[in-house]
Design an enzyme around this catalytic site. Structure first.
Site, PDB file in Angstrom:
ATOM      1  N   ARG A  37       0.828  -1.213   0.000  1.00  0.00           N
ATOM      2  CA  ARG A  37       0.000   0.000   0.000  1.00  0.00           C
ATOM      3  C   ARG A  37       0.858   1.257   0.000  1.00  0.00           C
ATOM      4  O   ARG A  37       0.599   2.195  -0.723  1.00  0.00           O
ATOM      5  CB  ARG A  37      -0.921   0.005   1.215  1.00  0.00           C
ATOM      6  CG  ARG A  37      -1.732   1.253   1.280  1.00  0.00           C
ATOM      7  CD  ARG A  37      -2.797   1.366   2.346  1.00  0.00           C
ATOM      8  NE  ARG A  37      -2.982   0.296   3.248  1.00  0.00           N
ATOM      9  CZ  ARG A  37      -3.898  -0.659   3.112  1.00  0.00           C
ATOM     10  NH1 ARG A  37      -4.691  -0.655   2.056  1.00  0.00           N
ATOM     11  NH2 ARG A  37      -4.015  -1.595   4.023  1.00  0.00           N
ATOM     12  N   TYR A  38       1.879   1.283   0.852  1.00  0.00           N
ATOM     13  CA  TYR A  38       2.777   2.444   0.913  1.00  0.00           C
ATOM     14  C   TYR A  38       3.964   2.157   0.006  1.00  0.00           C
ATOM     15  O   TYR A  38       4.370   1.004  -0.134  1.00  0.00           O
ATOM     16  CB  TYR A  38       3.289   2.627   2.340  1.00  0.00           C
ATOM     17  CG  TYR A  38       2.213   2.823   3.384  1.00  0.00           C
ATOM     18  CD1 TYR A  38       1.523   4.031   3.470  1.00  0.00           C
ATOM     19  CD2 TYR A  38       1.892   1.818   4.292  1.00  0.00           C
ATOM     20  CE1 TYR A  38       0.553   4.220   4.435  1.00  0.00           C
ATOM     21  CE2 TYR A  38       0.914   2.010   5.262  1.00  0.00           C
ATOM     22  CZ  TYR A  38       0.254   3.219   5.336  1.00  0.00           C
ATOM     23  OH  TYR A  38      -0.703   3.398   6.287  1.00  0.00           O
ATOM     24  N   ARG A  53       6.911   0.194   1.975  1.00  0.00           N
ATOM     25  CA  ARG A  53       6.627  -0.880   2.941  1.00  0.00           C
ATOM     26  C   ARG A  53       5.705  -1.916   2.310  1.00  0.00           C
ATOM     27  O   ARG A  53       4.844  -1.563   1.511  1.00  0.00           O
ATOM     28  CB  ARG A  53       5.896  -0.316   4.168  1.00  0.00           C
ATOM     29  CG  ARG A  53       6.783   0.328   5.188  1.00  0.00           C
ATOM     30  CD  ARG A  53       6.028   1.372   5.994  1.00  0.00           C
ATOM     31  NE  ARG A  53       5.864   2.590   5.217  1.00  0.00           N
ATOM     32  CZ  ARG A  53       5.139   3.643   5.591  1.00  0.00           C
ATOM     33  NH1 ARG A  53       4.479   3.621   6.714  1.00  0.00           N
ATOM     34  NH2 ARG A  53       5.064   4.704   4.813  1.00  0.00           N
ATOM     35  N   CYS A  84      -3.132 -18.669  14.419  1.00  0.00           N
ATOM     36  CA  CYS A  84      -2.761 -17.899  15.611  1.00  0.00           C
ATOM     37  C   CYS A  84      -3.063 -18.780  16.821  1.00  0.00           C
ATOM     38  O   CYS A  84      -3.968 -19.603  16.773  1.00  0.00           O
ATOM     39  CB  CYS A  84      -3.589 -16.627  15.737  1.00  0.00           C
ATOM     40  SG  CYS A  84      -3.578 -15.600  14.258  1.00  0.00           S
ATOM     41  N   CYS A 126      -8.291 -13.538  18.300  1.00  0.00           N
ATOM     42  CA  CYS A 126      -8.763 -12.326  18.987  1.00  0.00           C
ATOM     43  C   CYS A 126     -10.071 -11.903  18.346  1.00  0.00           C
ATOM     44  O   CYS A 126     -10.166 -11.796  17.120  1.00  0.00           O
ATOM     45  CB  CYS A 126      -7.732 -11.214  18.827  1.00  0.00           C
ATOM     46  SG  CYS A 126      -6.044 -11.796  19.127  1.00  0.00           S
ATOM     47  N   CYS A 163     -10.107  -9.182  15.659  1.00  0.00           N
ATOM     48  CA  CYS A 163      -9.096  -9.278  14.593  1.00  0.00           C
ATOM     49  C   CYS A 163      -9.553  -8.614  13.296  1.00  0.00           C
ATOM     50  O   CYS A 163     -10.644  -8.870  12.804  1.00  0.00           O
ATOM     51  CB  CYS A 163      -8.766 -10.745  14.316  1.00  0.00           C
ATOM     52  SG  CYS A 163      -7.515 -10.924  13.014  1.00  0.00           S
ATOM     53  N   ARG A 203      -8.321  -9.304  10.482  1.00  0.00           N
ATOM     54  CA  ARG A 203      -8.279 -10.309   9.405  1.00  0.00           C
ATOM     55  C   ARG A 203      -9.126 -11.527   9.732  1.00  0.00           C
ATOM     56  O   ARG A 203      -8.803 -12.643   9.318  1.00  0.00           O
ATOM     57  CB  ARG A 203      -6.836 -10.722   9.131  1.00  0.00           C
ATOM     58  CG  ARG A 203      -6.022  -9.545   8.730  1.00  0.00           C
ATOM     59  CD  ARG A 203      -4.769  -9.887   7.947  1.00  0.00           C
ATOM     60  NE  ARG A 203      -4.048  -8.636   7.800  1.00  0.00           N
ATOM     61  CZ  ARG A 203      -2.911  -8.351   8.409  1.00  0.00           C
ATOM     62  NH1 ARG A 203      -2.297  -9.259   9.130  1.00  0.00           N
ATOM     63  NH2 ARG A 203      -2.364  -7.165   8.259  1.00  0.00           N
ATOM     64  N   ASP A 230     -10.751  -1.384  13.841  1.00  0.00           N
ATOM     65  CA  ASP A 230     -11.222  -1.351  12.453  1.00  0.00           C
ATOM     66  C   ASP A 230     -12.675  -1.829  12.383  1.00  0.00           C
ATOM     67  O   ASP A 230     -13.082  -2.697  13.160  1.00  0.00           O
ATOM     68  CB  ASP A 230     -10.348  -2.262  11.582  1.00  0.00           C
ATOM     69  CG  ASP A 230      -8.939  -1.714  11.432  1.00  0.00           C
ATOM     70  OD1 ASP A 230      -8.782  -0.490  11.357  1.00  0.00           O
ATOM     71  OD2 ASP A 230      -7.994  -2.524  11.387  1.00  0.00           O
ATOM     72  N   ASP A 284      -6.890   3.415  10.786  1.00  0.00           N
ATOM     73  CA  ASP A 284      -6.545   2.873   9.467  1.00  0.00           C
ATOM     74  C   ASP A 284      -7.769   3.120   8.587  1.00  0.00           C
ATOM     75  O   ASP A 284      -8.855   2.630   8.887  1.00  0.00           O
ATOM     76  CB  ASP A 284      -6.220   1.374   9.601  1.00  0.00           C
ATOM     77  CG  ASP A 284      -4.988   0.993   8.801  1.00  0.00           C
ATOM     78  OD1 ASP A 284      -4.801   1.575   7.704  1.00  0.00           O
ATOM     79  OD2 ASP A 284      -4.237   0.123   9.248  1.00  0.00           O
ATOM     80  N   LYS A 316      -2.922   4.627   7.207  1.00  0.00           N
ATOM     81  CA  LYS A 316      -3.152   5.108   8.570  1.00  0.00           C
ATOM     82  C   LYS A 316      -3.112   6.627   8.636  1.00  0.00           C
ATOM     83  O   LYS A 316      -2.279   7.254   7.993  1.00  0.00           O
ATOM     84  CB  LYS A 316      -2.063   4.539   9.485  1.00  0.00           C
ATOM     85  CG  LYS A 316      -2.092   3.010   9.609  1.00  0.00           C
ATOM     86  CD  LYS A 316      -0.935   2.548  10.454  1.00  0.00           C
ATOM     87  CE  LYS A 316      -0.525   1.096  10.325  1.00  0.00           C
ATOM     88  NZ  LYS A 316      -0.789   0.367   9.137  1.00  0.00           N
TER      89      LYS A 316
HETATM   90  C1  LIG Z   1       0.265  -0.546   8.942  1.00  0.00           C
HETATM   91  C2  LIG Z   1       0.793  -0.967   7.667  1.00  0.00           C
HETATM   92  C3  LIG Z   1       2.147  -0.805   7.374  1.00  0.00           C
HETATM   93  C4  LIG Z   1       3.142  -0.213   8.352  1.00  0.00           C
HETATM   94  O1  LIG Z   1       2.819   1.110   8.693  1.00  0.00           O
HETATM   95  P1  LIG Z   1       3.740   1.925   9.699  1.00  0.00           P
HETATM   96  O2  LIG Z   1       2.957   3.187   9.956  1.00  0.00           O
HETATM   97  O3  LIG Z   1       5.042   2.186   9.014  1.00  0.00           O
HETATM   98  O4  LIG Z   1       3.928   1.115  10.933  1.00  0.00           O
HETATM   99  C5  LIG Z   1       2.585  -1.188   6.134  1.00  0.00           C
HETATM  100  N1  LIG Z   1       1.749  -1.718   5.208  1.00  0.00           N
HETATM  101  C6  LIG Z   1       0.437  -1.877   5.461  1.00  0.00           C
HETATM  102  C7  LIG Z   1      -0.435  -2.451   4.405  1.00  0.00           C
HETATM  103  C8  LIG Z   1      -0.090  -1.514   6.704  1.00  0.00           C
HETATM  104  O5  LIG Z   1      -1.391  -1.700   6.954  1.00  0.00           O
HETATM  105  S1  SF4 Z   2      -5.242  -9.979  15.984  1.00  0.00           S
HETATM  106 FE1  SF4 Z   2      -5.807 -11.528  14.418  1.00  0.00          FE
HETATM  107  S2  SF4 Z   2      -3.880 -12.026  13.373  1.00  0.00           S
HETATM  108 FE2  SF4 Z   2      -3.342 -11.020  15.316  1.00  0.00          FE
HETATM  109  S3  SF4 Z   2      -3.069 -12.703  16.779  1.00  0.00           S
HETATM  110 FE3  SF4 Z   2      -5.181 -12.000  16.994  1.00  0.00          FE
HETATM  111  S4  SF4 Z   2      -6.360 -13.341  15.590  1.00  0.00           S
HETATM  112 FE4  SF4 Z   2      -4.200 -13.531  15.009  1.00  0.00          FE
END
Ligand SMILES: *Cc1c(COP(=O)(O)O)cnc(C)c1O
Ligand code: SF4
Length: 373
Positions: free
Chosen positions: A115-116, A119, A128, A132, A135, A137, A296, A333, A340
């Protein structure tokens, strides 16, 4: 915690007779997770809302390690609220999305979100130790029968090799520490072998939910790959046990740089005292509070989300009262994949010409005479 590291948090009576070697073995912890309603009924007084949550939620796994389960108290316990589903998960809430951060859309290869510019986020497993309830995801974690294929890893490494703008790779999942030491080290080594990758981050909740996973052998195997960052995910002081302290200590001694990403959750940690207590404990264990995330808008988390105003109030109450090192950045986010944004409480009160007026933590006003343009 005693100097020899022998202090331990209480165990649920069901596991009182388990020998220490088994209890401290992360594979034993994984094999003995609580995953069914029947098991749960034998361990605690399950509420109706929990019973309906577990039987009604079919699209997101339920699993809790005996260690993390042993931290659970009454129905409002912050660990319980993170680990055991409620009927509320079945209710839709305004803003709900399946993939709020549009991670699946920003994938140049199947297991990587980019996305960035600089990174990228790599998904190495769906597993996991504990699922959680908040989560982000939940749509893709928990399917323990599936794992990314070798070819998907090769495609991700190829992509990173031909995209040198990516200098910082986040290894995530699921929880990457669900993999064996050998598998995890192989992934880190492959990334380290790419010249343009300067920083590697392991995003793991194991120090919280399965601190036994942090072994001297794992830390020694990771040590050569510095600079290696670990982002963990403590949400509440109840999680700050002698076992968790030992895990953070091992990682820090191994040269890993530790940061914490908490998620603000209604009824769990949505007050300044809790955030301050957690932050101070983390700092004492060499883990810097990094982000406090607005939850989120994932389906099934409406009951856990707080208003953004609450997050801003918490930060306002912390600034000036606790060490700045203990204050995380408050991040939202952006739904749809905007990335973010960080929010700060506004302490600016007014300005007239160069005279800018601010309030301090107690509300008293102070003037800063600004420089000319
Ligand atoms: C959060 C995130 C990052 C890392 O973001 P930082 O602000 O540098 O910690 C990188 N890629 C994605 C897709 C993210 O969601
Ligand atoms: S937040 Fe989601 S990915 Fe992270 S440890 Fe918990 S269940 Fe696993």
């Amino acid at each position: 915690m005693s100097p020899d590291g022998s202090a331990r948090s209480p165990r649920h009576p069901a596991w009182a007779d388990v020998d220490d070697a088994s209890w401290n073995d992360w594979r034993w912890q994984l094999r003995n997770r609580v995953t069914t309603l029947a098991q749960l009924e034998s361990l605690i007084d399950v509420t109706d809302a929990e019973r309906r949550g577990i039987t009604g939620r079919h699209d997101f796994s339920f699993a809790v390690t005996p260690y993390y389960f042993s931290l659970i108290g009454g129905p409002d316990c912050p660990v319980r609220r993170q680990a055991i589903p409620l009927e509320d998960e079945l209710r839709a809430a305004p803003g709900d999305m399946r993939d709020p951060l549009a991670e699946d859309e920003h994938r140049p290869v199947s297991i990587l979100t980019h996305r960035y510019p600089d990174r990228a986020l790599l998904y190495v497993t769906h597993n996991c130790p504990v699922y959680c309830r908040h989560c982000t995801r939940s749509r893709k974690v928990g399917d323990e029968a599936s794992a990314p294929a070798r070819s998907e890893f090769e495609a991700a490494y190829d992509y990173l090799r031909r995209t040198p703008a990516v200098r910082d790779v986040l290894v995530s999942g699921g929880d990457p520490l669900s993999l064996s030491d050998a598998r995890l080290v192989d992934i880190v080594a492959q990334l380290r072998a790419i010249d343009s990758v300067e920083i590697i981050r392991l995003c793991t909740r194991n120090p919280v939910t399965l601190p036994q996973r942090i072994t001297p052998a794992l830390v020694e195997a990771l040590r050569p790959f510095a600079p290696l960052f670990v982002h963990t995910h403590f949400n509440h002081p109840t999680e700050c046990t002698p076992e968790a302290a030992r895990a953070l200590g091992l990682l820090a001694d191994g040269g890993l740089v530790l940061g914490n990403q908490m998620v603000l959750l209604r009824g769990v940690n949505d007050d300044a005292d809790t955030v301050a207590t957690l932050g101070r404990w983390l700092l004492r264990h060499r883990c810097r509070p990094y982000y406090m995330f607005q939850c989120d808008p994932v389906q099934g988390t409406g009951h856990l989300r707080t208003p953004i105003r609450t997050g801003l109030q918490i930060l306002d109450q912390l600034r000036g009262r606790v060490s700045g090192l203990a204050i995380p950045q408050y991040a939202v986010d952006l739904p749809g994949g905007g990335g973010k944004v960080t929010l700060v409480p506004d302490r600016a009160v007014s300005h007239e010409g160069p005279r800018r007026v601010f309030r301090d933590a107690s509300g008293e006003l102070f003037t800063y005479v600004d420089a000319a343009d």
